[in-house]
Design an enzyme around this catalytic site. Structure first.
Site, PDB file in Angstrom:
ATOM      1  N   TYR A  80       0.860  -1.181   0.000  1.00  9.99           N
ATOM      2  CA  TYR A  80       0.000   0.000   0.000  1.00  9.99           C
ATOM      3  C   TYR A  80       0.899   1.234   0.000  1.00  9.99           C
ATOM      4  O   TYR A  80       1.949   1.242  -0.628  1.00  9.99           O
ATOM      5  CB  TYR A  80      -0.987  -0.065   1.180  1.00  9.99           C
ATOM      6  N   LYS A 137     -21.381 -19.546  -9.472  1.00  8.48           N
ATOM      7  CA  LYS A 137     -20.672 -19.511 -10.750  1.00  8.48           C
ATOM      8  C   LYS A 137     -19.233 -19.048 -10.545  1.00  8.48           C
ATOM      9  O   LYS A 137     -18.292 -19.605 -11.134  1.00  8.48           O
ATOM     10  CB  LYS A 137     -21.401 -18.554 -11.697  1.00  8.48           C
ATOM     11  N   ASP A 167     -28.009 -16.128 -16.957  1.00 11.37           N
ATOM     12  CA  ASP A 167     -29.416 -16.089 -16.560  1.00 11.37           C
ATOM     13  C   ASP A 167     -30.109 -14.794 -16.969  1.00 11.37           C
ATOM     14  O   ASP A 167     -30.821 -14.158 -16.179  1.00 11.37           O
ATOM     15  CB  ASP A 167     -29.543 -16.317 -15.049  1.00 11.37           C
ATOM     16  N   GLY A 179     -35.096 -20.936 -27.258  1.00  8.82           N
ATOM     17  CA  GLY A 179     -34.591 -19.828 -26.453  1.00  8.82           C
ATOM     18  C   GLY A 179     -33.085 -19.724 -26.585  1.00  8.82           C
ATOM     19  O   GLY A 179     -32.503 -20.100 -27.608  1.00  8.82           O
ATOM     20  N   ASN A 207     -23.078 -30.877 -18.642  1.00 11.65           N
ATOM     21  CA  ASN A 207     -22.884 -29.859 -17.614  1.00 11.65           C
ATOM     22  C   ASN A 207     -21.985 -28.746 -18.168  1.00 11.65           C
ATOM     23  O   ASN A 207     -20.873 -29.008 -18.636  1.00 11.65           O
ATOM     24  CB  ASN A 207     -22.225 -30.494 -16.385  1.00 11.65           C
TER      25      ASN A 207
END
Length: 398
Positions: free
Chosen positions: A49, A104, A147, A206, A326
């Site tokens: 820092y 995810k 999504d 879709g 998957n």
């Protein structure tokens, strides 16, 4: 199946989960930020820092490309959702979608070795989402869309690809498509079939259905019949949106008209990515030695035991049946490969390379109950990443 995968499979039964197990595992979320720099003494603090960090910031101010070397942004994936099409739950909103996006991100880290951060946005306006991510672009190196409901997801992905100079992929579209192609190629290896000779029926027009149709066309599928809730998507059918009009022009070579009963009669392959149920009689009407992928979760279009009475190979999206399709087989390696290569885009060639790499991992012991590797196979992510990186360079986007 390898010994490690057999052990993992035996020790986990997703049908036996209790609410206590699930909610306790999600307490406080599933992610945390860890420091890679030591802060054990004053000198280390001064390096990590102030005042040391100021020198790094000055260098980046003079040469923006140094941010890729001295920050995590270049290899950070933003997992972005508006919560409009979450799993099988539908439009539940951004806050309710956050546990899924955290999951995810955990998958990205576990299977791709990539850091990622969930970003759930409280807007469904495509242009607002694009503007938000353009403004945030210095903070990340790639975007995984997740999504987002169709047909908005198509417009959103395309606008982001045009607006951002980094990899963008809607996993519900392309992850599903890549693994579906890998699985179909695996099934054809087992059966001695050629994709160019097959008529494929896809139920669901879709995000996933459209993407599967496109990648199968790119892979040389013989003919594709795509269905939505109103029947076969075909040229000249009234009420098609622009996305369906586009796909209608390159599918249904047989000129079929009607519903799924017409489509499945004599078909070689069925891929279900909708919630519509398919009767045993319809599966029985398919060509001998057919392939059935009933991918809706948690309830497949047709139960695999029923499909197995007539089909030579059956796959689902579930982990408690053989041949699980998957997405985790695809997206961690695709993003890892794209970032390893410094790719600005994810191309069709990179997706095809990913499908080939997934199949290659399973080739040594392919069989009717093993047409793709286990989702937990540790070889998959690195192999997919390496193949995608090579394809990125070949396609000129690296």
């Amino acid at each position: 199946m390898t010994a490690v995968n057999e052990a993992r499979t035996e020790n986990s039964d997703p049908t036996q989960l209790t609410d206590d197990e699930i909610f306790n595992a999600h307490l406080g979320g599933k992610l945390e930020v860890g420091a890679t720099a030591s802060l054990a003494d004053p000198k280390a603090l001064s390096i990590a820092y102030t005042p040391g960090v100021a020198r790094v910031s000055k260098a980046i101010a003079q040469d923006a490309s140094l941010a890729a070397k001295y920050t995590w942004a270049h290899r950070l994936v933003a997992v972005v959702s508006d919560g409009t099409a979450v799993l099988g739950l539908g439009d539940i909103g951004p806050r309710a979608s956050l546990p899924v996006m955290e999951g995810k991100s955990a998958l990205f880290k576990t299977f791709g070795g990539l850091d990622s951060i969930p970003l759930v946005l409280d807007t469904t306006d495509v242009d607002e989402i694009v503007e938000t991510l353009v403004r945030l672009r210095p903070s990340f190196g790639a975007v995984n869309l997740e999504d987002v409901s169709a047909p908005r997801c198509f417009e959103l992905e395309q606008k982001l690809i045009e607006a951002l100079d980094c990899p963008v992929m809607h996993d519900d579209q392309h992850g599903t498509a890549v693994v579906s192609l890998a699985a179909l190629n695996g099934a054809n290896e087992v059966l001695g079939r050629n994709i160019g000779d097959q008529r494929v029926v896809i139920s669901g027009a879709g995000a996933a259905g459209i993407a599967i149709a496109k990648i199968l066309i790119a892979a040389g599928a013989g003919d594709i019949t795509l269905l939505d809730s109103r029947g076969i998507v075909r040229t000249g059918r009234a009420g098609l949106n622009p996305i369906k009009e586009e796909i209608a022009a390159v599918t249904n070579r047989s000129g079929l008209d009607g519903g799924i009963d017409v489509a499945l009669r004599g078909a070689d392959v069925f891929i279900g990515v909708s919630s519509s149920k398919v009767s045993e009689d319809l599966i029985a009407s398919m060509a001998p030695g057919s392939v059935v992928f009933a991918l809706s979760n948690p309830d497949p279009e047709v139960h695999p035991e029923v499909a197995g009475r007539h089909a030579a190979i059956v796959a689902t999206g579930r982990s408690d049946f053989p041949n699980q399709i998957n997405n985790v087989l695809a997206f961690p390696g695709i993003f890892r490969g794209a970032l390893d290569a410094g790719a600005r885009r994810i191309t069709e060639g990179m997706k095809l390379a990913a499908a080939d790499a997934i199949l290659a991992v399973a080739k040594d012991d392919l069989g009717p109950d093993r047409i793709v590797p286990s989702a937990l196979d540790p070889r998959v992510g690195p192999e997919v990443a390496a193949a995608v990186a090579v394809a990125a360079k070949a396609d000129g986007v690296a």
